[in-house]
Design an enzyme around this catalytic site. Structure first.
Site, mmCIF file in Angstrom:
data_model
loop_
_atom_site.group_PDB
_atom_site.id
_atom_site.type_symbol
_atom_site.label_atom_id
_atom_site.label_comp_id
_atom_site.label_asym_id
_atom_site.label_seq_id
_atom_site.Cartn_x
_atom_site.Cartn_y
_atom_site.Cartn_z
ATOM 1 N N ASN A 1 -29.610 -4.225 18.898
ATOM 2 C CA ASN A 1 -30.217 -3.395 19.933
ATOM 3 C C ASN A 1 -30.111 -1.959 19.480
ATOM 4 O O ASN A 1 -29.019 -1.480 19.181
ATOM 5 C CB ASN A 1 -29.424 -3.526 21.242
ATOM 6 C CG ASN A 1 -30.041 -4.547 22.152
ATOM 7 O OD1 ASN A 1 -31.148 -4.365 22.646
ATOM 8 N ND2 ASN A 1 -29.326 -5.636 22.358
ATOM 9 N N CYS B 1 -24.584 -4.107 25.661
ATOM 10 C CA CYS B 1 -23.254 -3.515 25.749
ATOM 11 C C CYS B 1 -23.189 -1.980 25.809
ATOM 12 O O CYS B 1 -23.418 -1.305 24.816
ATOM 13 C CB CYS B 1 -22.520 -4.003 24.499
ATOM 14 S SG CYS B 1 -20.807 -3.654 24.464
ATOM 15 N N GLU C 1 -19.594 -0.948 33.160
ATOM 16 C CA GLU C 1 -20.886 -1.614 33.241
ATOM 17 C C GLU C 1 -20.701 -3.106 32.992
ATOM 18 O O GLU C 1 -19.963 -3.508 32.118
ATOM 19 C CB GLU C 1 -21.744 -0.988 32.135
ATOM 20 C CG GLU C 1 -23.063 -1.608 31.905
ATOM 21 C CD GLU C 1 -23.718 -0.976 30.668
ATOM 22 O OE1 GLU C 1 -23.401 0.172 30.307
ATOM 23 O OE2 GLU C 1 -24.526 -1.661 30.065
ATOM 24 N N GLY D 1 -15.574 -2.636 25.941
ATOM 25 C CA GLY D 1 -14.157 -2.735 25.621
ATOM 26 C C GLY D 1 -13.839 -3.864 24.671
ATOM 27 O O GLY D 1 -14.660 -4.753 24.423
ATOM 28 N N SER E 1 -14.706 -12.323 23.659
ATOM 29 C CA SER E 1 -15.303 -11.842 22.416
ATOM 30 C C SER E 1 -14.429 -10.748 21.817
ATOM 31 O O SER E 1 -14.048 -9.808 22.501
ATOM 32 C CB SER E 1 -16.708 -11.296 22.722
ATOM 33 O OG SER E 1 -17.334 -10.867 21.536
ATOM 34 N N SER F 1 -16.800 -11.197 16.509
ATOM 35 C CA SER F 1 -17.886 -10.336 16.032
ATOM 36 C C SER F 1 -17.675 -10.057 14.553
ATOM 37 O O SER F 1 -16.861 -9.221 14.193
ATOM 38 C CB SER F 1 -17.899 -9.034 16.829
ATOM 39 O OG SER F 1 -18.073 -9.329 18.191
HETATM 40 N N1 SAH Z 1 -15.220 -5.747 21.594
HETATM 41 C C1 SAH Z 1 -15.680 -7.084 21.702
HETATM 42 C C2 SAH Z 1 -16.605 -7.342 22.886
HETATM 43 C C3 SAH Z 1 -17.613 -6.317 23.280
HETATM 44 S S1 SAH Z 1 -19.130 -6.180 22.429
HETATM 45 C C4 SAH Z 1 -16.326 -7.516 20.407
HETATM 46 O O1 SAH Z 1 -16.409 -6.708 19.493
HETATM 47 O O2 SAH Z 1 -16.693 -8.670 20.287
HETATM 48 C C5 SAH Z 1 -20.022 -7.669 22.669
HETATM 49 C C6 SAH Z 1 -20.888 -8.039 21.473
HETATM 50 O O3 SAH Z 1 -22.061 -7.202 21.397
HETATM 51 C C7 SAH Z 1 -20.167 -7.897 20.142
HETATM 52 O O4 SAH Z 1 -20.500 -8.981 19.307
HETATM 53 C C8 SAH Z 1 -20.759 -6.619 19.621
HETATM 54 O O5 SAH Z 1 -20.576 -6.482 18.239
HETATM 55 C C9 SAH Z 1 -22.201 -6.728 20.079
HETATM 56 N N2 SAH Z 1 -22.952 -5.468 20.078
HETATM 57 C C10 SAH Z 1 -22.509 -4.241 20.374
HETATM 58 N N3 SAH Z 1 -23.496 -3.328 20.240
HETATM 59 C C11 SAH Z 1 -24.585 -4.001 19.857
HETATM 60 C C12 SAH Z 1 -25.922 -3.617 19.555
HETATM 61 N N4 SAH Z 1 -26.303 -2.342 19.613
HETATM 62 N N5 SAH Z 1 -26.778 -4.579 19.194
HETATM 63 C C13 SAH Z 1 -26.389 -5.879 19.126
HETATM 64 N N6 SAH Z 1 -25.157 -6.307 19.395
HETATM 65 C C14 SAH Z 1 -24.254 -5.375 19.755
#
Ligand code: SAH
Length: 344
Positions: free
Chosen positions: A284, A327, A94, A153, A185, A208
């Site tokens: 989210n 995501c 996605e 990922g 990221s 993150s």
């Molecule tokens: N693995 C990488 C990139 C993918 S996630 C990372 O951890 O950075 C991209 C971003 O979205 C990350 O900051 C992640 O923590 C955040 N994210 C994932 N699920 C989320 C959610 N349910 N609500 C808000 N942010 C979320």
């Protein structure tokens, strides 16, 4: 899609040259093929300046891209586009118009994230990452100007392909996208942050963090058991020194988990003095996690405190909230509803 074996986007230009010569054609033809594929042609037959016999040889050996748009959603609220891409082996990933996936699934296990719930299947090849960009470009009829690796990922868990992919997108022979317009990221894989700092390109790094201390971080991010915040911040410091780029710290605000005044103060204290920017993201809601969003006042209070430590801070706009653009949410929904993805 094809019975030919090689995704042509997986090759570097000199590798393609070797292939072309091995097929009995002059080396300069490689550059012609290269130009066509990065213009987004769907088949070798569209390469009209190549002899038919050569096109047939190419068809037998290569396929172009290995991703196709399985479905597309466009947000009525803000025009955000969300794509489900089908891969050649039937898996799906996605992406949205700026945000690309690097793996089929993820094995980092963050408790609030939709991608984690399904585990990891495999890495994406460089060719599959390139093909996402080319497909999005075709669909929007606009040149992709930014690359953001923030989809499904952990980019640094697929390090070599990701770095080759970024170099490829930067090449004047492909899309010529400046490194300053690329963002990676990571959940904070320290050895890879340090390795990335040595690559000598000014790519934006997003980390993150999501917690002000290791205790809280361990409860939501299993990777925190491996790398402490101190180690991550030390690596980030080196990254900013080597590249001159400031780091963005992502901080997902989850009600009663990491959104209190004392958490904001602790975070502000730890980050003060680092070349960075804090991005607050109201979580989210992913079904089954039990988490909920922080109140608006809590978000504003958190922001104000971080600012008091002299740190630039923003609250991320929630794009495409009507189309599950966060995501992995769309893929999760699809996998759970009709099992289009192999769930081994
Ligand atoms: N693995 C990488 C990139 C993918 S996630 C990372 O951890 O950075 C991209 C971003 O979205 C990350 O900051 C992640 O923590 C955040 N994210 C994932 N699920 C989320 C959610 N349910 N609500 C808000 N942010 C979320």
């Amino acid at each position: 899609m094809a019975c030919s074996e090689i995704n042509i986007f997986d090759l570097e230009l000199d590798e393609l040259k070797n292939e072309v010569t091995a097929l009995g054609e002059p080396g300069y033809r490689a550059k012609q093929v290269w130009q066509w594929i990065y213009q987004g042609v769907a088949s070798f037959d569209e390469m009209t300046n190549l002899p038919k016999t050569f096109r047939d040889k190419l068809k037998a050996r290569f396929y172009i891209g290995g991703v196709s748009v399985a479905s597309k959603l466009v947000s009525e609220k803000d025009g955000t586009r969300k794509y489900l891409f089908a891969l050649n082996d039937g898996k799906v990933i996605e992406s949205n118009s700026v945000c690309l996936s690097t793996q089929v699934g993820c094995r980092m296990g963050c408790s609030f994230c939709a991608s984690s719930k399904l585990g990891i299947d495999r890495n994406l090849s460089i060719g599959e990452m390139v093909a996402q960009v080319i497909e999005i470009q075709k669909d929007t009829a606009e040149k992709v100007s930014h690359i953001v690796l923030m989809g499904i990922g952990e980019p640094f868990d697929n390090y070599d392909n990701v770095v080759r992919f970024l170099r490829r997108m930067n090449s004047p022979d492909t899309l010529n996208i400046s490194y300053r317009r690329m963002t990676v990221s990571t959940c904070g894989l320290v050895p890879e942050i340090l390795r990335f700092a040595e690559e000598e390109f000014p790519v934006n790094l997003s980390v993150s963090l999501h917690a002000p201390n290791d205790e809280i971080r361990k409860t939501i991010m299993p990777v925190a058991r491996k790398y402490s915040i101190d180690k991550i911040l030390a690596a980030c410091h080196i990254y900013t020194q080597k590249t001159g780029r400031r780091i963005t710290f992502e901080y997902t605000l989850i009600r009663n988990v990491n959104d209190r005044t004392e958490h904001a103060k602790e975070l502000g204290k730890r980050l003060a003095g680092l070349l960075c920017h804090v991005n607050l993201i109201p979580v989210n809601i992913v079904e089954g996690t039990g988490y909920s969003k922080s109140d608006k006042e809590k978000v504003e209070n958190f922001k104000k405190i971080i600012e008091e430590y002299g740190l630039p801070v923003t609250v991320r706009r929630e794009l495409g909230s009507d189309i599950a653009a966060s995501c992995g949410q769309l893929r999760k929904r699809l996998v759970e509803s009709d099992g289009m993805v192999d769930k081994r």
